[in-house]
Design a protein around this motif. Structure first.
Motif, PDB file in Angstrom:
ATOM      1  N   ALA A 208      42.261  59.442  12.029  1.00  0.00           N
ATOM      2  CA  ALA A 208      42.347  60.241  13.008  1.00  0.00           C
ATOM      3  C   ALA A 208      41.689  59.620  14.251  1.00  0.00           C
ATOM      4  O   ALA A 208      41.264  60.237  15.253  1.00  0.00           O
ATOM      5  CB  ALA A 208      41.949  61.662  12.682  1.00  0.00           C
TER       6      ALA A 208
ATOM      7  N   VAL B   9      43.579  66.938   9.787  1.00  0.00           N
ATOM      8  CA  VAL B   9      44.358  65.771   9.688  1.00  0.00           C
ATOM      9  C   VAL B   9      45.362  65.671   8.409  1.00  0.00           C
ATOM     10  O   VAL B   9      44.770  66.079   7.083  1.00  0.00           O
ATOM     11  CB  VAL B   9      43.383  64.463   9.345  1.00  0.00           C
ATOM     12  CG1 VAL B   9      44.267  63.206   9.535  1.00  0.00           C
ATOM     13  CG2 VAL B   9      42.313  64.193  10.244  1.00  0.00           C
TER      14      VAL B   9
ATOM     15  N   GLY C 172      47.154  62.012   6.410  1.00  0.00           N
ATOM     16  CA  GLY C 172      46.376  61.016   7.019  1.00  0.00           C
ATOM     17  C   GLY C 172      46.896  59.407   6.287  1.00  0.00           C
ATOM     18  O   GLY C 172      47.189  59.584   5.136  1.00  0.00           O
TER      19      GLY C 172
ATOM     20  N   GLN D 117      51.624  61.170  10.049  1.00  0.00           N
ATOM     21  CA  GLN D 117      50.133  61.766  10.261  1.00  0.00           C
ATOM     22  C   GLN D 117      50.322  62.738  11.339  1.00  0.00           C
ATOM     23  O   GLN D 117      50.816  62.510  12.408  1.00  0.00           O
ATOM     24  CB  GLN D 117      49.089  60.682  10.483  1.00  0.00           C
ATOM     25  CG  GLN D 117      47.650  61.097  10.837  1.00  0.00           C
ATOM     26  CD  GLN D 117      46.580  60.267  11.083  1.00  0.00           C
ATOM     27  OE1 GLN D 117      46.539  59.472  10.008  1.00  0.00           O
ATOM     28  NE2 GLN D 117      46.331  59.980  12.159  1.00  0.00           N
TER      29      GLN D 117
ATOM     30  N   VAL E 249      47.664  65.417  13.466  1.00  0.00           N
ATOM     31  CA  VAL E 249      45.905  65.987  13.751  1.00  0.00           C
ATOM     32  C   VAL E 249      46.065  67.057  14.672  1.00  0.00           C
ATOM     33  O   VAL E 249      46.793  67.188  15.660  1.00  0.00           O
ATOM     34  CB  VAL E 249      45.551  64.721  14.264  1.00  0.00           C
ATOM     35  CG1 VAL E 249      43.932  65.207  14.393  1.00  0.00           C
ATOM     36  CG2 VAL E 249      45.583  63.508  13.369  1.00  0.00           C
TER      37      VAL E 249
ATOM     38  N   ARG F 217      37.413  61.176  18.636  1.00  0.00           N
ATOM     39  CA  ARG F 217      38.945  60.898  18.412  1.00  0.00           C
ATOM     40  C   ARG F 217      39.411  60.545  19.897  1.00  0.00           C
ATOM     41  O   ARG F 217      40.415  59.384  19.740  1.00  0.00           O
ATOM     42  CB  ARG F 217      39.527  62.020  17.896  1.00  0.00           C
ATOM     43  CG  ARG F 217      40.899  61.942  18.008  1.00  0.00           C
ATOM     44  CD  ARG F 217      41.491  63.027  17.312  1.00  0.00           C
ATOM     45  NE  ARG F 217      43.006  63.111  17.645  1.00  0.00           N
ATOM     46  CZ  ARG F 217      43.974  62.623  17.018  1.00  0.00           C
ATOM     47  NH1 ARG F 217      43.592  61.423  16.160  1.00  0.00           N
ATOM     48  NH2 ARG F 217      45.470  62.724  17.397  1.00  0.00           N
TER      49      ARG F 217
END
Ligand code: SAH
Length: 527
Positions: free
Chosen positions: A128, A199, A202, A207, A209, A241
């Motif tokens: 992430a 997350v 992941g 994925q 987030v 991030r």
């Protein structure tokens, strides 16, 4: 009989994130006891003879196999003299009850080795774009479970104290109790505005987030429909991030890509796709098996017995190499009797030949297909009077054999393996096509193309194929697609899985750039 146990960390999701030693342990396993979290694809690393047992616990509510039973199973198999791999999601000693399994082995006097794994507690944040420590934002982290053990009446985690004691909190199994956990952290003095993230899945192409200030995270998670498996990160490091986030920016991120290659050979393509962010959808459309017709086997065996008489050995694919070598192993030993020259289509074929001890003299370069190799063989030396062995599939093309014969060579073209059609979940394929959820389709041989085309049930399905990016590994496969009325969008220069993914990536980038320039046109901005 000396059985032993290896507790192996499978990594967080992407099967490539297993360790080198973990992969080696799997390759040596007699029995693999695996979790639902451990990627099923890793089971392909175990030998064919290995027994594969799903002992997965299925989350909070579903009936789960009691840990005692798993421990007993591990011990029982080891006592029977087996090499037992206990494959566990992430790291075996991070909330995986690996400790209890190791204790059970110790009590039973069984050797137990531990292969640590890449834990989701670190890998999910990393994918992430969140470093759990960073000199600018956080010097400590704690990994905590958010799952209350129903067997224990009192809650033991002192969330209030913990929340203010470390810079970064990583919470596993915390989705269900998230609101409660956040309340306790805030009540304990943690700033409700602390940057936080959840997350989900992941390291995978799927994925997802969610980022929010701590006190808003539970509501945002609920609104986005995020669920297990997910890792929650609380701390200033989450700010990074924006800058560091990388996985979702990979060129093929989130694209579901159909892989039709034989199951035993799909690993490299699947891995290259995953590395680029895609989610491979494995649907093997061919399987390769040894010849079953006695007359053909006899022809193959005769060729093996007279290996020394051939001047040239021509392989159109690595399968020809593998099956010839396998038959040799089963019959005469190896291929060392061969003294002539080895010709290969493609680098992979050459690597396979080298791997079985054959020196390679010529790999078709430039136009690396059968026509290219034929031209180069003929160019290198006159074929007249020379003898060639061509181990091929039952449906292989005859370009090289015909060309060599026409040039006056003696050619034995023998069947070394057969293409068969495995069972396919046709309904699932049509569902995916109808829903438009397949971004790209990949084909690595004419037989995969033909089988695929035969599976298409109606015009709607055919039209849906037209909406997918179609990729062929080489010119022969591309021609097979065209013959069935499917125009390939992507054909790499080298007929190799990694080159295929590079070409697909370039194609997607180009489409993306095109869309961008179109958008700019519409809004009247710069071209
Ligand atoms: N031993 C494992 C953790 C087992 S507990 C490890 O080291 O990773 C299971 C929890 O791990 C899940 O509830 C979730 O919080 C986390 N988890 C597992 N896989 C994950 C993934 N792909 N993405 C995010 N979290 C994951």
């Amino acid at each position: 009989m000396s059985g032993r146990v290896v507790l192996v960390g499978a990594g967080p999701g992407d099967p490539d994130l297993i360790t080198v030693r973990g992969a080696a342990a799997l390759a040596a396993a007699d029995v693999v006891l695996y979790d639902s979290l451990a990627t099923k694809e890793l089971l392909g690393l175990a030998p064919a003879h290995a027994e594969r047992v799903d002992v997965g616990k299925r989350g909070h509510d579903a009936p789960t196999r009691p840990q005692d039973e798993i421990n007993a199973l591990i011990v029982e198999h080891a006592r029977a003299g087996k090499v037992v791999v206990r494959l566990k999601g992430g790291d075996p000693f991070v909330f995986g009850r690996g400790g209890e399994e190791a204790s059970a082995c110790a009590k039973a006097g069984i050797r137990c080795e531990i292969v640590p794994g890449v834990t989701s507690a670190l890998a999910a944040p990393a994918y992430a774009g969140i470093p759990v420590t960073d000199r600018r934002h956080g010097a400590s982290f704690a990994v905590v479970t958010g799952h209350k053990d129903p067997g224990r009446p009192a809650e033991e985690t002192r969330w209030g104290q913990l929340g203010v004691a470390v810079d970064t909190l990583v919470i596993l199994m915390g989705m269900r109790n998230l609101a409660d956990i956040v309340d306790k952290l805030v009540a304990g003095g943690r700033d409700p505005a602390t940057p936080s993230a959840a997350v989900m899945r992941g390291t995978l192409g799927t994925q997802r987030v969610v980022v929010a200030p701590l006190h808003e995270l539970p509501a945002r998670v609920r609104a986005s429909g995020l669920g297990a498996p997910a890792t929650v990160v609380v701390g200033d490091v989450v700010k990074l991030r924006d800058e560091i986030g990388w996985w979702e920016r990979e060129p093929l991120f989130g694209m579901r890509v159909l892989v039709t290659r034989a199951a035993a050979q799909s690993a490299e393509l699947a891995s290259a796709l995953r590395t680029a962010g895609a989610e491979p959808v494995l649907m093997p459309l061919i399987d390769l098996v040894a010849p079953d017709d006695p007359a053909r086997l006899t022809a193959l065996d005769e060729a093996l017995e007279s290996l020394a008489d051939y001047d040239g050995l021509v392989f159109a694919s690595s399968n020809g190499v593998r099956f010839l070598a396998a038959r040799a192993r089963a019959r005469t030993g190896d291929l060392s009797a061969f003294r002539g020259q080895v010709f290969c289509v493609g680098q992979k074929t050459a690597e396979a030949a080298l791997a079985v001890g054959l020196p390679v003299h010529l790999v078709a370069s430039g136009r690396s297909d059968a026509e290219g190799l034929l031209a180069q063989i003929l160019q290198a030396a006159p074929a007249k009077g020379r003898s060639f062995l061509l181990p091929r599939s039952d449906v292989g093309r005859t370009v090289i054999a015909d060309g060599l014969r026409a040039a006056g060579a003696r050619v034995d073209s023998v069947e070394a393996y057969r293409n068969v059609r495995p069972e396919v979940d046709v309904a699932a394929l049509h569902r995916d096509l109808a829903a438009g959820t397949l971004g790209a389709l990949t084909f690595t041989s004419p037989s995969t193309v033909e089988h695929f085309d035969d599976l298409l049930q109606d015009d709607a399905a055919r039209r849906a194929v037209g909406d997918c990016i179609v990729a062929a590994v080489g010119t022969t496969t591309a021609a097979a697609l065209r013959a069935r009325g499917i125009e390939p969008d992507v054909v790499p220069k080298r007929p190799e899985p990694r080159a295929l993914v590079e070409a697909l990536t370039a194609h997607v980038r180009a489409l993306h750039d095109e869309n961008h320039s179109e958008n700019r046109d519409e809004t009247g901005d710069e071209r």
